[in-house]
Structures are given as structure tokens and as C-alpha cells.
Design a protein around this motif. Sequence first.
Motif, PDB file in Angstrom:
ATOM      1  N   ARG A  17      24.207  27.618  31.572  1.00  0.00           N
ATOM      2  CA  ARG A  17      24.193  28.814  32.413  1.00  0.00           C
ATOM      3  C   ARG A  17      25.207  29.828  31.902  1.00  0.00           C
ATOM      4  O   ARG A  17      26.025  29.542  31.026  1.00  0.00           O
ATOM      5  N   GLY A  18      25.155  31.016  32.464  1.00  0.00           N
ATOM      6  CA  GLY A  18      26.154  32.039  32.202  1.00  0.00           C
ATOM      7  C   GLY A  18      26.243  32.493  30.763  1.00  0.00           C
ATOM      8  O   GLY A  18      25.243  32.590  30.042  1.00  0.00           O
ATOM      9  N   ARG A 191      29.164  38.976  35.359  1.00  0.00           N
ATOM     10  CA  ARG A 191      28.310  38.565  36.464  1.00  0.00           C
ATOM     11  C   ARG A 191      27.875  37.103  36.282  1.00  0.00           C
ATOM     12  O   ARG A 191      26.767  36.815  35.811  1.00  0.00           O
ATOM     13  N   THR A 192      28.768  36.196  36.649  1.00  0.00           N
ATOM     14  CA  THR A 192      28.497  34.764  36.513  1.00  0.00           C
ATOM     15  C   THR A 192      28.813  34.050  37.819  1.00  0.00           C
ATOM     16  O   THR A 192      29.456  34.602  38.722  1.00  0.00           O
ATOM     17  N   ARG A 193      28.407  32.784  37.891  1.00  0.00           N
ATOM     18  CA  ARG A 193      28.675  31.981  39.073  1.00  0.00           C
ATOM     19  C   ARG A 193      30.178  31.775  39.268  1.00  0.00           C
ATOM     20  O   ARG A 193      30.679  31.806  40.392  1.00  0.00           O
ATOM     21  N   MET A 194      30.896  31.548  38.164  1.00  0.00           N
ATOM     22  CA  MET A 194      32.339  31.341  38.282  1.00  0.00           C
ATOM     23  C   MET A 194      33.028  32.587  38.842  1.00  0.00           C
ATOM     24  O   MET A 194      33.924  32.498  39.673  1.00  0.00           O
ATOM     25  N   ARG A 195      32.615  33.756  38.372  1.00  0.00           N
ATOM     26  CA  ARG A 195      33.205  34.995  38.865  1.00  0.00           C
ATOM     27  C   ARG A 195      32.931  35.169  40.358  1.00  0.00           C
ATOM     28  O   ARG A 195      33.808  35.574  41.122  1.00  0.00           O
ATOM     29  N   ALA A 196      31.717  34.840  40.790  1.00  0.00           N
ATOM     30  CA  ALA A 196      31.377  34.951  42.204  1.00  0.00           C
ATOM     31  C   ALA A 196      32.209  33.985  43.039  1.00  0.00           C
ATOM     32  O   ALA A 196      32.601  34.296  44.172  1.00  0.00           O
ATOM     33  N   GLU A 197      32.505  32.838  42.476  1.00  0.00           N
ATOM     34  CA  GLU A 197      33.343  31.853  43.167  1.00  0.00           C
ATOM     35  C   GLU A 197      34.769  32.360  43.323  1.00  0.00           C
ATOM     36  O   GLU A 197      35.407  32.176  44.362  1.00  0.00           O
TER      37      GLU A 197
END
Length: 246
Positions: A17-18, A191-197
Motif C-alpha cells: 500500500r501507499g 495522502r496515506t493511511r499512516m498520515r491519516a492515522e
Amino acid sequence: MAGRLEGKTALVTGASRGIGYQIAKQMAAEGAHVIALARTVGGLEELDDEIKSAGGSATLVPLDLTDMGGIDRLGGAIKQRWGKLDVLVANAGLLGVLSPIGHIEAKVFEKTMTVNVTSTWRLIRSVDPLLKAADAGRAIVMSSGAAHSAKAYWSLYAATKAACEAMVRSWANETMNTPLRVNAVNPGATRTRMRAEAMPGEDPKNLPTAREVAAKILPLAFDDVTETGKIFDVREGRFLSYRDPA
């Protein structure tokens, strides 16, 4: 027309991902055979489908980076099949927890250090001879601006990325007189899942996509890269030199 990575083999960690997913796709599009490593089998299979549908090729390696023996065996398997490795992208990592330093649980600290630092060192140790066997080995290690900003509550993640950058600099100095080029990358907010976390209140539409960021990192794998021991800042689009202590 042949791609810039035609005939080369590239290992990408965190490829399900990402940014890792997008770098793997783009390297395959440039002609590389991609060794895609991640824990998530579903994401790897999706990546494989996309690479093959575009005419590329990949080898999937479902591996948890806490499996140090598995990392060791990976180097041997690459040597046996290809004899060398042209590109390493050490992208996989954990955020850990954003917390006052005194409140971080030992198990969280240790796991984040294991995945972000120890496994990166183990991976370097496993593939270093393979990269040196290539005509123009390239190593790209993902870092973060957190390594330098040392913001409140970011101590764990910042410490892991600072450690990775220190390893990059030492490794680059050790290999200065070889064709191997070793650099770190600060991808910036993506814009990644880690950034959203990490930033749940942030509007992701204001951030560049992983595909856009990966496209700017991709040239670091090309033969014409001469810089080593530096950090490439994606937002600035250039290499930054580390300031040596007095």
C-alpha cells in the motif's frame, strides 16, 4: 522503448500500500523485475495483478519484518535466483504512537524500533553484498521530516527515522568508492493511511497522492544518480546535504 530500469531487479518493502505500492508499480513500468515485500498478502496480490496487466513482472514476498531470520534468508534467495540486486527501497515502517515520551509502553517502543530500525539494518546486512555486485546499485531508505523537527509527542517515530538516517550516512561513507549510491528520502506529508492515522483532522485532499510522491522518488534508482549519503526532500525536489559537526 526500454525503460530506465530494464533488466534490473528491485526490492521494495512495504509494497502492499501507499508509497511502497506506487514505487513498485512505477519501477515495474520502467522495466524492473520487482521483488515486492509486505505483510499483507491481499495488497501484494493486487499489486501483482496491476504490474502484470501493464506488462511487468514481480515476485511477491509475504514477510513480517519482525521475522529477522526471514530477512536473512531473503538475501540468500535473491543471490541464488538473480546473483545481485540493483535497487533497494526500504520503505516499510510503523508510526508507533504519538504520546508523551514517558507514557510510551515498552512493547510499543520495542516493536516500532524493531520494524523501523532493526529490520532496516538487518535488510541492509542481507542485501549489501548483492547491491555491491550490481553495476550501479542504488539504495533508497525512507525517512521523515520528524527526524529533524523533534516535535512534542513524536519522540518514538522521530528517533527511528533519525536512526535510519544515521545508518544511511555511515553506509554511504563505507561505500563511497564503489558504484553503490545510498540515500534517504523525506517524502513529506502524503495522502496515506499512516498520515491519516497521525493527523486525523487533516483534509487528505490537500496532500499529494502516494503516486505523485513515488514518481519524484523513482529517479533515485536510475544509473545517473551520483549523490550518496544525502537526503532527498520530495517537496523541494532536491538533495540536501547533512551538516557535519564542527
